[in-house]
Design a protein around this motif. Structure first.
Motif, mmCIF file in Angstrom:
data_model
loop_
_atom_site.group_PDB
_atom_site.id
_atom_site.type_symbol
_atom_site.label_atom_id
_atom_site.label_comp_id
_atom_site.label_asym_id
_atom_site.label_seq_id
_atom_site.Cartn_x
_atom_site.Cartn_y
_atom_site.Cartn_z
ATOM 1 N N LEU A 148 -0.902 3.531 -7.654
ATOM 2 C CA LEU A 148 -1.578 4.224 -8.743
ATOM 3 C C LEU A 148 -0.659 5.149 -9.532
ATOM 4 O O LEU A 148 -0.999 5.539 -10.653
ATOM 5 N N GLN A 149 0.513 5.495 -8.981
ATOM 6 C CA GLN A 149 1.467 6.260 -9.785
ATOM 7 C C GLN A 149 2.065 5.421 -10.905
ATOM 8 O O GLN A 149 2.662 5.977 -11.838
ATOM 9 N N LEU A 150 1.914 4.120 -10.835
ATOM 10 C CA LEU A 150 2.558 3.228 -11.802
ATOM 11 C C LEU A 150 1.577 2.668 -12.828
ATOM 12 O O LEU A 150 1.952 1.803 -13.626
ATOM 13 N N VAL A 151 0.324 3.141 -12.818
ATOM 14 C CA VAL A 151 -0.669 2.623 -13.766
ATOM 15 C C VAL A 151 -1.402 3.782 -14.430
ATOM 16 O O VAL A 151 -1.327 4.932 -13.976
ATOM 17 N N ARG B 10 -14.112 -3.118 -11.996
ATOM 18 C CA ARG B 10 -15.095 -3.638 -11.055
ATOM 19 C C ARG B 10 -14.680 -3.367 -9.616
ATOM 20 O O ARG B 10 -15.327 -3.822 -8.685
ATOM 21 N N LEU B 11 -13.636 -2.595 -9.440
ATOM 22 C CA LEU B 11 -13.213 -2.205 -8.098
ATOM 23 C C LEU B 11 -14.026 -1.018 -7.612
ATOM 24 O O LEU B 11 -14.371 -0.125 -8.383
ATOM 25 N N GLY B 12 -14.308 -1.015 -6.342
ATOM 26 C CA GLY B 12 -14.964 0.125 -5.727
ATOM 27 C C GLY B 12 -14.047 0.890 -4.783
ATOM 28 O O GLY B 12 -14.288 2.042 -4.460
ATOM 29 N N ARG B 13 -12.961 0.206 -4.348
ATOM 30 C CA ARG B 13 -12.042 0.822 -3.398
ATOM 31 C C ARG B 13 -10.625 0.351 -3.698
ATOM 32 O O ARG B 13 -10.408 -0.761 -4.180
ATOM 33 N N GLY B 14 -9.661 1.208 -3.399
ATOM 34 C CA GLY B 14 -8.258 0.839 -3.561
ATOM 35 C C GLY B 14 -7.424 1.472 -2.466
ATOM 36 O O GLY B 14 -7.688 2.598 -2.046
ATOM 37 N N LEU B 15 -6.429 0.738 -2.000
ATOM 38 C CA LEU B 15 -5.495 1.248 -0.993
ATOM 39 C C LEU B 15 -4.121 1.322 -1.635
ATOM 40 O O LEU B 15 -3.525 0.298 -1.982
ATOM 41 N N ASP B 16 -3.613 2.540 -1.802
ATOM 42 C CA ASP B 16 -2.296 2.747 -2.389
ATOM 43 C C ASP B 16 -1.243 2.619 -1.296
ATOM 44 O O ASP B 16 -1.279 3.338 -0.298
ATOM 45 N N LEU B 17 -0.291 1.714 -1.518
ATOM 46 C CA LEU B 17 0.713 1.420 -0.491
ATOM 47 C C LEU B 17 2.119 1.808 -0.939
ATOM 48 O O LEU B 17 3.033 0.999 -0.911
ATOM 49 N N GLY B 18 2.289 3.046 -1.330
ATOM 50 C CA GLY B 18 3.616 3.538 -1.642
ATOM 51 C C GLY B 18 3.650 4.436 -2.854
ATOM 52 O O GLY B 18 3.775 3.979 -3.987
ATOM 53 N N SER B 19 3.510 5.743 -2.615
ATOM 54 C CA SER B 19 3.556 6.747 -3.673
ATOM 55 C C SER B 19 4.002 8.065 -3.059
ATOM 56 O O SER B 19 3.956 8.235 -1.831
ATOM 57 N N ASP B 20 4.414 8.994 -3.908
ATOM 58 C CA ASP B 20 4.684 10.335 -3.426
ATOM 59 C C ASP B 20 3.419 10.887 -2.790
ATOM 60 O O ASP B 20 2.356 10.876 -3.423
ATOM 61 N N GLU C 92 1.573 13.583 -4.826
ATOM 62 C CA GLU C 92 1.025 13.089 -6.087
ATOM 63 C C GLU C 92 -0.144 12.139 -5.860
ATOM 64 O O GLU C 92 -1.147 12.194 -6.585
ATOM 65 N N ILE C 93 -0.065 11.267 -4.859
ATOM 66 C CA ILE C 93 -1.171 10.337 -4.653
ATOM 67 C C ILE C 93 -2.407 11.071 -4.133
ATOM 68 O O ILE C 93 -3.551 10.695 -4.449
ATOM 69 N N ALA C 94 -2.214 12.144 -3.369
ATOM 70 C CA ALA C 94 -3.365 12.950 -2.952
ATOM 71 C C ALA C 94 -4.031 13.580 -4.171
ATOM 72 O O ALA C 94 -5.267 13.634 -4.264
ATOM 73 N N ARG C 95 -3.216 14.043 -5.122
ATOM 74 C CA ARG C 95 -3.764 14.610 -6.352
ATOM 75 C C ARG C 95 -4.513 13.543 -7.155
ATOM 76 O O ARG C 95 -5.621 13.782 -7.648
ATOM 77 N N ILE C 96 -3.908 12.367 -7.285
ATOM 78 C CA ILE C 96 -4.538 11.281 -8.035
ATOM 79 C C ILE C 96 -5.859 10.873 -7.388
ATOM 80 O O ILE C 96 -6.875 10.701 -8.074
ATOM 81 N N THR D 38 -3.231 -6.978 -4.993
ATOM 82 C CA THR D 38 -2.549 -7.448 -6.202
ATOM 83 C C THR D 38 -1.184 -6.827 -6.427
ATOM 84 O O THR D 38 -0.471 -7.266 -7.316
ATOM 85 N N ASP D 39 -0.809 -5.791 -5.669
ATOM 86 C CA ASP D 39 0.396 -5.026 -5.977
ATOM 87 C C ASP D 39 0.274 -4.404 -7.364
ATOM 88 O O ASP D 39 1.233 -4.362 -8.138
ATOM 89 N N MET D 40 -0.917 -3.904 -7.666
ATOM 90 C CA MET D 40 -1.201 -3.299 -8.966
ATOM 91 C C MET D 40 -0.122 -2.264 -9.309
ATOM 92 O O MET D 40 0.192 -1.388 -8.511
ATOM 93 N N GLY D 41 0.424 -2.385 -10.519
ATOM 94 C CA GLY D 41 1.531 -1.549 -10.946
ATOM 95 C C GLY D 41 2.853 -2.290 -10.943
ATOM 96 O O GLY D 41 3.832 -1.831 -11.530
ATOM 97 N N ASN D 42 2.874 -3.460 -10.295
ATOM 98 C CA ASN D 42 4.046 -4.337 -10.297
ATOM 99 C C ASN D 42 3.963 -5.207 -11.547
ATOM 100 O O ASN D 42 3.344 -6.261 -11.553
ATOM 101 N N GLY D 43 4.579 -4.727 -12.630
ATOM 102 C CA GLY D 43 4.471 -5.423 -13.904
ATOM 103 C C GLY D 43 3.172 -5.080 -14.616
ATOM 104 O O GLY D 43 2.503 -4.094 -14.308
#
Length: 289
Positions: A17-20, A29-39, A42-46, A220-225
């Protein structure tokens, strides 16, 4: 209307989520997301900001996270320009592993992410990776691994890793290797980020893994491209190509644990996940089939 199915909000098990632009989550349409690599700070703030921003929506959008990538000194992705400051925590010893895991736990992490990419630098020894897993187990945190390079995916279940952040794409696993993995580790798909040989290899591995009863989770690796902050049609198409359709696709999108968050009304059991209508939690029949 055909038989309806009420389900929890769709889950993307691999986002950054730091990259989007997270403002796009309002229409997702998402209800949940798992962030797999952020500061981790910062990710706690997001995650807190997302919760506050969408608090008007019953159940809201739930964000959980791993915090920083744990990697050996000089390991992936420490040299990548896209990796935000603070998103990589280098670990050199077993004692340091316990400290790093505790740091992520204190920052609110619900999983631990390790990087094991032999094509881009050093990787953890078996001893050190097992030490990270032990430290995480003691704190109730499953370990998810980015495994890339010959043999890397194969050693993860043996060392206690609970999920692969990417379905194996470096090499075609043998049928015996796929069968052994099926009962021991989950694969997060991320098929849509690949093209060429890597895509063909990953889809073939997933097809056989699924046929052996392996657990495939939509990610999806959301934020990758240039990836959508929403359901990703490229990922859904690739999962279908791998033989994951209908009820199996819904299971990948909505794991059993997804009992909170947004709910959606599916017109029929095998409906396309894009053909959905959000419904309020209080109006949804929790026993609906």
């Amino acid at each position: 209307m055909a038989e309806a199915l009420y389900i929890g909000g769709f889950t993307d098990h691999h986002v950054h989520l730091q990259l989007v632009d997270t403002t796009h989550l309002e229409e997702t349409r998402l209800g949940r997301g798992l962030d797999l690599g952020s500061d981790p700070v910062e990710i706690a703030r997001i995650a807190g900001a997302v919760s506050a921003r969408f608090g008007h929506d019953p159940g809201g959008i739930s964000i959980s996270y791993a915090g920083a990538f744990l990697t050996p000194p000089g390991g992936y992705p420490s040299d990548r320009a896209w990796a935000p400051r603070g998103s990589v925590r280098e670990v050199a010893t077993v004692a340091d592993a316990a400290a790093a895991v505790a740091e992520m736990k204190a920052a609110g992490a619900s999983v631990i992410k390790v990087a094991s990419n032999s094509t881009a630098g050093p990787v953890f020894s078996d001893e050190l990776l097992a030490g990270i897993v032990r430290a995480a187990d003691e704190l109730g945190l499953p370990v998810v691994a980015h495994a890339e390079g010959p043999g890397e995916a194969q050693r993860m279940p043996r060392l206690g890793v609970r999920a692969l952040a990417h379905a194996p794409f470096t090499e075609r696993l043998s049928d015996d290797e796929v069968a052994r993995q099926a009962g021991r580790i989950a694969w997060i798909s991320t098929l849509g980020i690949h093209d060429g040989d890597a895509r063909e290899i990953a889809i073939d591995n997933v097809r056989r893994f699924h046929a052996h009863g392996g657990t495939v989770r939509y990610g999806t690796d959301m934020g990758n491209g240039d990836t959508p902050v929403d359901l990703n049609p490229l990922e859904l198409d690739a999962l279908r190509e791998a033989g994951i359709r209908g009820a199996a696709l819904i299971r990948a999108l909505v794991p059993v644990a997804a009992t909170t968050g947004r709910r959606f009304l599916m017109p029929a059991r095998d409906a396309d996940p894009f053909d959905i209508e959000p419904v309020h939690l209080e109006s949804a029949d929790p026993e609906g089939t």
